[in-house]
Design a protein around this motif. Structure first.
Motif, mmCIF file in Angstrom:
data_model
loop_
_atom_site.group_PDB
_atom_site.id
_atom_site.type_symbol
_atom_site.label_atom_id
_atom_site.label_comp_id
_atom_site.label_asym_id
_atom_site.label_seq_id
_atom_site.Cartn_x
_atom_site.Cartn_y
_atom_site.Cartn_z
ATOM 1 N N GLY A 35 -7.671 10.272 12.424
ATOM 2 C CA GLY A 35 -8.313 9.287 11.571
ATOM 3 C C GLY A 35 -8.222 9.646 10.100
ATOM 4 N N ALA A 36 -7.172 10.351 9.711
ATOM 5 C CA ALA A 36 -7.002 10.774 8.322
ATOM 6 C C ALA A 36 -6.433 9.609 7.508
ATOM 7 C CB ALA A 36 -6.066 11.971 8.234
ATOM 8 N N PRO A 37 -7.097 9.210 6.415
ATOM 9 C CA PRO A 37 -6.646 8.047 5.645
ATOM 10 C C PRO A 37 -5.375 8.291 4.851
ATOM 11 C CG PRO A 37 -8.495 9.093 4.552
ATOM 12 C CD PRO A 37 -8.338 9.775 5.880
ATOM 13 N N PHE A 38 -5.031 9.546 4.616
ATOM 14 C CA PHE A 38 -3.824 9.852 3.853
ATOM 15 C C PHE A 38 -3.345 11.257 4.211
ATOM 16 C CE2 PHE A 38 -7.435 11.323 1.408
ATOM 17 C CZ PHE A 38 -7.055 12.597 1.016
ATOM 18 N N GLY A 39 -2.128 11.562 3.801
ATOM 19 C CA GLY A 39 -1.575 12.900 4.010
ATOM 20 C C GLY A 39 -0.601 13.218 2.899
ATOM 21 N N VAL B 120 -13.392 9.893 13.564
ATOM 22 C CA VAL B 120 -13.791 9.726 12.171
ATOM 23 C C VAL B 120 -13.341 10.953 11.414
ATOM 24 C CG1 VAL B 120 -15.713 9.418 10.584
ATOM 25 C CG2 VAL B 120 -15.782 8.345 12.841
ATOM 26 N N TRP B 121 -12.741 10.773 10.282
ATOM 27 C CA TRP B 121 -12.170 11.893 9.532
ATOM 28 C C TRP B 121 -13.274 12.707 8.892
ATOM 29 C CZ3 TRP B 121 -10.421 12.674 4.041
ATOM 30 C CH2 TRP B 121 -9.564 13.755 3.948
ATOM 31 N N THR B 122 -13.522 13.896 9.451
ATOM 32 C CA THR B 122 -14.539 14.812 8.930
ATOM 33 C C THR B 122 -13.903 16.171 8.782
ATOM 34 O OG1 THR B 122 -15.274 15.196 11.209
ATOM 35 C CG2 THR B 122 -16.520 13.614 9.923
ATOM 36 N N PRO B 123 -13.389 16.502 7.584
ATOM 37 C CA PRO B 123 -12.671 17.768 7.370
ATOM 38 C C PRO B 123 -13.458 18.980 7.834
ATOM 39 C CG PRO B 123 -12.504 16.347 5.455
ATOM 40 C CD PRO B 123 -13.513 15.711 6.367
ATOM 41 N N GLY B 124 -12.760 19.863 8.557
ATOM 42 C CA GLY B 124 -13.350 21.134 8.935
ATOM 43 C C GLY B 124 -14.082 21.137 10.238
ATOM 44 N N LYS B 125 -14.312 19.977 10.831
ATOM 45 C CA LYS B 125 -15.062 19.923 12.088
ATOM 46 C C LYS B 125 -14.157 20.172 13.275
ATOM 47 C CE LYS B 125 -18.122 17.015 14.881
ATOM 48 N NZ LYS B 125 -18.765 15.688 15.012
ATOM 49 N N LYS B 126 -14.535 21.062 14.169
ATOM 50 C CA LYS B 126 -13.764 21.382 15.364
ATOM 51 C C LYS B 126 -14.398 20.690 16.563
ATOM 52 C CE LYS B 126 -11.961 25.387 15.966
ATOM 53 N NZ LYS B 126 -11.807 26.843 16.177
ATOM 54 N N ILE B 127 -13.559 20.050 17.371
ATOM 55 C CA ILE B 127 -14.059 19.390 18.581
ATOM 56 C C ILE B 127 -14.294 20.438 19.651
ATOM 57 C CG2 ILE B 127 -13.590 17.609 20.292
ATOM 58 C CD1 ILE B 127 -13.887 16.545 17.465
ATOM 59 N N ALA B 128 -15.451 20.422 20.258
ATOM 60 C CA ALA B 128 -15.777 21.431 21.279
ATOM 61 C C ALA B 128 -15.003 21.167 22.554
ATOM 62 C CB ALA B 128 -17.285 21.399 21.562
#
Length: 338
Positions: free
Chosen positions: A248-252, A326-334
């Protein structure tokens, strides 16, 4: 006693997943490595130095399958010392396993030896299959050629079938893997194309890597060389777009060659790992009827998102959805999350 599987380099990335898979299958697994660091704890552990015969050789007597995955990681700077260690760790380990098999009273039925899809030439225009693929040039290609030469030149009994696994990038979700690194960059807005972005990327989901090994092992006439890769070969541009869509990253932001050179030095690795075009066509698997569970990149990425680590990978709920990201930088999915 169950048929015996002997894994060399069992404390490495691929070795740990194979050891856990065979353990869950109820197979007798013998894990051989230079140290216990990284070992998953599955099966019986034996230590070796990767170059001389030792007590570990007894495990090969009557084994159903020997899988050699030993070799120093290529994720480093290619200075003189690292080049020597990369080459020696692959060639020496293959030589000594061949010696051990030659000395067996009851030799193993199958010897699978790692190789790499990096052997093929830089190819953006056409796929490289096992029959017509052309070798490239450079250090990595030289390593691959020396590795396979040591393997096929080993004088083992005719009863031992040989298979060289030209493996592409294997994707599973844990720290330091290709999947995790690209995911990390994408979630920080750095998931754009690398250089021109036209270089092809050969990859395979860990599920299919394991299944391909089982498929090849199942028939006694399957020998020689196999490309272990998914049937879909995106460009780097398409690969990074798939990661952006999944996260869900809006840009790269794109990375030019000079930026990649600086980043590689900081990360103590080589730009070749992302700039070389690898288009390894798994022709033999396709022709012989192998069925990929994850042939498409987008569905493979969605599946891996919820399977973090070794435990998460092998814990598969009956139903799992990738959900909305949802793009949330730094969050790791468990592990096991939905």
């Amino acid at each position: 006693m169950n048929p015996q599987i002997v894994l060399f380099g069992a404390n490495g990335f691929l070795g740990r997943y194979l050891a856990r898979y065979y353990q869950l299958q109820g197979r007798e697994v013998v894990c051989v490595a230079r140290s216990r660091d990284g070992w998953s704890g599955d099966g019986m552990f034996l230590e070796w130095d990767g170059k001389t015969l030792g007590p570990w050789a007894l495990a090969l007597e009557g084994a159903e399958r020997v899988i050699n995955l030993a070799g120093r990681s290529v994720n480093c700077r290619y200075d003189e010392r690292n080049r020597r260690e990369i080459m020696d760790s692959r060639v020496a380990s293959t030589h000594v396993i061949g010696e051990a098999i030659a000395a067996c009273k009851v030799p193993p039925k199958l010897w699978m030896n790692s190789s790499t899809a990096t052997l093929y030439r830089h190819a953006e225009d056409c796929p490289q299959d096992e029959w017509t693929g052309e070798p490239g040039t450079g250090f990595s290609v030289g390593v691959a050629q020396a590795w396979e030469e040591a393997f096929f030149a080993a004088q083992v009994p005719g009863a031992t079938r040989k298979v060289a696994l030209r493996t592409s990038m294997v994707m599973a979700y844990e720290d330091g893997t290709v999947f995790e690194v690209l995911r990390h960059l994408t979630r920080r807005g750095l998931g754009g194309r690398m250089d021109a972005g036209n270089q092809r990327v050969s990859w395979i989901h860990m599920d299919d890597f394991i299944s391909a090994i089982e498929f090849i092992a199942a028939e006694p006439w399957r020998d020689g060389v196999y490309n272990i890769a998914a049937p879909e070969h995106p460009t780097n541009r398409e690969l990074m777009q798939a990661f952006r869509e999944q996260q869900g990253a809006p840009f790269g932001l794109p990375a030019s060659r000079w930026m990649l050179e600086i980043g590689a030095r900081v990360m103590k690795t080589e730009t070749e790992l992302v700039l070389k075009s690898r288009w390894a066509d798994p022709l033999r698997l396709r022709q012989e009827g192998f069925r990929w569970r994850w042939p498409k990149l987008d569905t493979a990425l969605a599946d891996l998102e919820g399977r973090y680590g070794l435990e998460g990978f092998f814990h598969q709920p009956d139903r799992r959805s990738a959900g909305v990201r949802v793009w949330t930088p730094g969050k790791k999915i468990a592990a096991g999350s939905r």
